[in-house]
Motif scaffolding. Structure first.
Motif, short mmCIF file in Angstrom:
data_model
loop_
_atom_site.label_atom_id
_atom_site.label_comp_id
_atom_site.label_asym_id
_atom_site.label_seq_id
_atom_site.Cartn_x
_atom_site.Cartn_y
_atom_site.Cartn_z
N GLN A 222 0.46 15.99 -21.63
CA GLN A 222 1.64 16.80 -21.38
C GLN A 222 1.34 17.80 -20.27
O GLN A 222 0.17 18.06 -19.95
CB GLN A 222 2.13 17.50 -22.64
CG GLN A 222 1.08 18.29 -23.39
CD GLN A 222 1.64 18.90 -24.66
OE1 GLN A 222 2.86 19.00 -24.83
NE2 GLN A 222 0.78 19.31 -25.56
N PHE A 223 2.41 18.36 -19.71
CA PHE A 223 2.28 19.13 -18.48
C PHE A 223 3.11 20.41 -18.55
O PHE A 223 4.13 20.47 -19.23
CB PHE A 223 2.72 18.29 -17.28
CG PHE A 223 1.98 16.98 -17.16
CD1 PHE A 223 0.82 16.89 -16.40
CD2 PHE A 223 2.41 15.85 -17.84
CE1 PHE A 223 0.13 15.70 -16.31
CE2 PHE A 223 1.72 14.65 -17.75
CZ PHE A 223 0.58 14.58 -16.98
N CYS A 224 2.64 21.41 -17.82
CA CYS A 224 3.36 22.68 -17.74
C CYS A 224 3.22 23.21 -16.32
O CYS A 224 2.15 23.12 -15.70
CB CYS A 224 2.80 23.69 -18.75
SG CYS A 224 3.82 25.15 -18.99
N SER A 237 5.70 19.72 -21.46
CA SER A 237 6.58 18.56 -21.49
C SER A 237 5.77 17.31 -21.20
O SER A 237 4.69 17.37 -20.61
CB SER A 237 7.70 18.72 -20.45
OG SER A 237 8.36 17.49 -20.20
N ASN A 238 6.32 16.14 -21.58
CA ASN A 238 5.66 14.86 -21.29
C ASN A 238 5.84 14.45 -19.82
O ASN A 238 5.23 13.48 -19.38
CB ASN A 238 6.21 13.76 -22.19
CG ASN A 238 5.84 13.96 -23.64
OD1 ASN A 238 4.85 14.61 -23.95
ND2 ASN A 238 6.65 13.42 -24.54
N GLU A 250 13.54 34.75 -3.53
CA GLU A 250 12.74 35.37 -4.58
C GLU A 250 11.91 34.35 -5.35
O GLU A 250 11.06 34.71 -6.16
CB GLU A 250 13.63 36.15 -5.55
CG GLU A 250 14.71 35.32 -6.22
CD GLU A 250 16.04 35.41 -5.49
OE1 GLU A 250 17.08 35.33 -6.16
OE2 GLU A 250 16.01 35.54 -4.25
N ASP A 251 12.14 33.04 -5.11
CA ASP A 251 11.34 32.00 -5.76
C ASP A 251 10.06 31.69 -5.00
O ASP A 251 9.26 30.85 -5.44
CB ASP A 251 12.16 30.72 -5.92
CG ASP A 251 13.37 30.92 -6.82
OD1 ASP A 251 13.24 31.67 -7.80
OD2 ASP A 251 14.43 30.34 -6.53
N SER A 252 9.84 32.33 -3.86
CA SER A 252 8.57 32.17 -3.15
C SER A 252 7.45 32.72 -4.01
O SER A 252 7.62 33.69 -4.75
CB SER A 252 8.62 32.90 -1.81
OG SER A 252 9.60 32.35 -0.96
N GLY A 253 6.28 32.09 -3.94
CA GLY A 253 5.16 32.58 -4.73
C GLY A 253 4.07 31.55 -4.86
O GLY A 253 4.02 30.55 -4.14
N SER A 254 3.16 31.78 -5.81
CA SER A 254 2.02 30.91 -6.07
C SER A 254 2.37 29.96 -7.21
O SER A 254 2.62 30.39 -8.33
CB SER A 254 0.79 31.75 -6.42
OG SER A 254 -0.31 30.91 -6.72
N TYR A 255 2.38 28.67 -6.92
CA TYR A 255 2.74 27.65 -7.91
C TYR A 255 1.50 26.86 -8.32
O TYR A 255 0.64 26.56 -7.50
CB TYR A 255 3.80 26.70 -7.35
CG TYR A 255 5.19 27.29 -7.27
CD1 TYR A 255 6.17 26.91 -8.19
CD2 TYR A 255 5.53 28.22 -6.29
CE1 TYR A 255 7.45 27.44 -8.13
CE2 TYR A 255 6.80 28.76 -6.22
CZ TYR A 255 7.76 28.37 -7.14
OH TYR A 255 9.03 28.90 -7.09
N TRP A 256 1.43 26.50 -9.60
CA TRP A 256 0.33 25.67 -10.11
C TRP A 256 0.80 24.98 -11.37
O TRP A 256 1.89 25.25 -11.90
CB TRP A 256 -0.92 26.50 -10.36
CG TRP A 256 -0.72 27.76 -11.15
CD1 TRP A 256 -0.22 28.94 -10.70
CD2 TRP A 256 -1.00 27.96 -12.54
NE1 TRP A 256 -0.18 29.87 -11.71
CE2 TRP A 256 -0.66 29.30 -12.85
CE3 TRP A 256 -1.54 27.16 -13.55
CZ2 TRP A 256 -0.82 29.83 -14.12
CZ3 TRP A 256 -1.70 27.69 -14.81
CH2 TRP A 256 -1.34 29.00 -15.10
N CYS A 257 0.00 24.04 -11.85
CA CYS A 257 0.36 23.29 -13.06
C CYS A 257 -0.86 23.10 -13.94
O CYS A 257 -2.01 23.26 -13.50
CB CYS A 257 0.99 21.94 -12.71
SG CYS A 257 -0.16 20.72 -12.00
N GLN A 258 -0.60 22.75 -15.19
CA GLN A 258 -1.64 22.41 -16.15
C GLN A 258 -1.34 21.05 -16.76
O GLN A 258 -0.17 20.70 -16.96
CB GLN A 258 -1.73 23.45 -17.26
CG GLN A 258 -2.39 24.76 -16.86
CD GLN A 258 -2.53 25.72 -18.03
OE1 GLN A 258 -1.83 25.63 -19.02
NE2 GLN A 258 -3.46 26.66 -17.92
N ALA A 259 -2.40 20.30 -17.05
CA ALA A 259 -2.29 19.05 -17.79
C ALA A 259 -3.17 19.18 -19.03
O ALA A 259 -4.27 19.75 -18.96
CB ALA A 259 -2.74 17.86 -16.94
N GLY A 260 -2.69 18.68 -20.15
CA GLY A 260 -3.45 18.81 -21.39
C GLY A 260 -3.13 17.71 -22.37
O GLY A 260 -2.12 17.00 -22.25
#
Length: 404
Positions: A222-224, A237-238, A250-260
């Motif tokens: 799953q991912f976030c 989520s899957n 205002e949505d500019s910024g640092s984006y990242w994700c996790q998998a678990g």
């Protein structure tokens, strides 16, 4: 802000169930070491169908034999390395089996991944009263009433060389050494954004990419997704994808994700990516200073071009008719100006353009009419007329940046 977010659920998960042209050998029973006289069934896996024939290669002490066997399984009873090939596939990685004549053996699975329940089994031909398990030469535990040692929820720290000892009625016996190499269940995910620098008001799709090994293709991940420290959407989520219908400044910024994994016992975080929402330039406005469409020869007029919106850096260009006068790249969102000393040949229409790489915009034209010098008393000498063979050959342009 991100008031609405849509999750795309894709099944099967891209990157998790990817097919491979290299087959994988599985064992039954699952041990790489058995006693002489026993048999092990090899299966050549990795196809969506059962091949009519499978080519098996057996190597032992510099001797190699090749056999074509119907189906995808082979029962063996000899030590050595085994590889398989079916159809147009490449050869599988080798699997080494040891049919041992020792009195005590330690049995282990072919491969171990993070999160696995690993069973190490001590087996003896003689009656053994007590087994002891060792890792890297140090005793871990004694096994009472069982010959199995369990490594629950395997981690990289469990990698090492294992063996066991046993006590018979009159002496101690020791097994073979087994090297356990705990492998990553999946690599560090990679966050990809499409487009990588979205336009204001347009959509963006994030993808969290990783890959499970073929042996673990049935594991569900799953991912976030995150912006800075804030989880996006509904959290875990899957889906490997997150679709954002509209992006704003205002949505500019640092984006990242996790998998678990499902129970989140194994989690990996991607590197962060800086995403800046891009704003196309608005239509620039060209103004004259001092204001007015009528000017006299010898006076100085300043042209100022400015786009009220647009991500820096912005390239401004000035034109007299279709003749370019000059350009300047602003490091911020400010406009740009230049001044010129007028002659009658400066009469005409002026306009400017602004471009930040997202499409140029052109201002409305501004008309300028240059007339002769104003009347002066006779006691004053007349002003010298400039001699120009081209209206802008002697033009001196002085640029200046005016902050908003």
């Amino acid at each position: 802000m991100l008031p609405w977010v849509t999750l795309l659920v894709l099944a099967p998960l891209s990157g998790q169930w990817a097919t491979t042209t290299k087959p994988i050998i599985s064992l039954h029973p699952p041990w790489t070491t058995v006693f002489q006289g026993e048999r092990v069934t090899l299966t050549c896996n990795g196809f969506h169908y059962s091949p009519q024939k499978t080519k098996w290669k057996h190597s032992y002490q510099r001797r190699e034999t090749v056999r074509d066997i119907p189906g995808d399984t082979l029962e063996v009873h000899e030590s050595g390395e085994y590889r398989c090939q079916a159809g147009r596939s490449t050869l599988s990685n080798p699997v080494r089996l040891d049919f041992s004549s020792a009195s005590l053996i330690l049995q282990a699975p072919l491969s171990v991944y993070e999160g696995d329940l690993v069973v190490l089994r001590c087996r003896s031909k003689a009656r053994v009263a007590l087994y002891t398990i060792y890792k890297n030469g140090e005793a871990l535990t004694s096994l009472e009433g069982t010959s199995d040692f369990f490594i629950r929820d395997a981690r990289l720290k469990d990698t090492g060389a294992y063996h066991c000892t046993g006590f018979t009625e009159d002496h101690s016996i020791s097994s073979n050494k087994v090297q356990i190499q705990v492998q990553d269940l999946f690599p560090t995910p990679v966050l990809r954004a499409s487009p990588s620098q979205p336009l204001e008001g347009r959509s963006m799709t994030l993808n969290c990419e990783t890959r499970l090994p073929p042996q673990k293709s049935k594991v569900q991940l799953q991912f976030c997704f995150f912006r800075d420290r804030q989880a996006l959407g509904s959290g875990w989520s899957n889906s490997t994808e997150l679709h954002i219908p509209a992006m704003w400044t205002e949505d500019s910024g640092s984006y990242w994700c996790q998998a678990g994994t499902k129970n989140l016992s194994i989690i990996r975080k991607s590197w962060s990516s800086q995403i800046h929402v891009q704003i196309p330039v608005s239509r620039p406005v060209l103004t004259l200073r001092p204001a007015g469409a009528l000017a006299f020869e010898g006076t100085t007029v300043t042209l100022h071009c400015e786009a009220k919106k647009g991500s820096p850096r912005i390239l401004y260009q000035f034109y007299h008719g279709d003749v370019p006068l000059g350009s300047s790249l602003t490091p911020s969102g400010s406009g740009v100006s230049f001044s010129l000393s007028l002659t009658t040949q400066h009469s005409g229409n002026y306009y400017c353009t602004a471009d930040n790489g997202l499409g140029p915009q052109r201002s409305e034209a501004v008309s300028l009419s240059v007339t002769g010098k104003p009347w002066a008393p006779a006691s004053h000498p007349p002003l010298a007329e400039p001699s120009l063979t081209h209206p802008f050959r002697s033009l001196h342009v002085s640029f200046s940046f005016l902050p908003k």
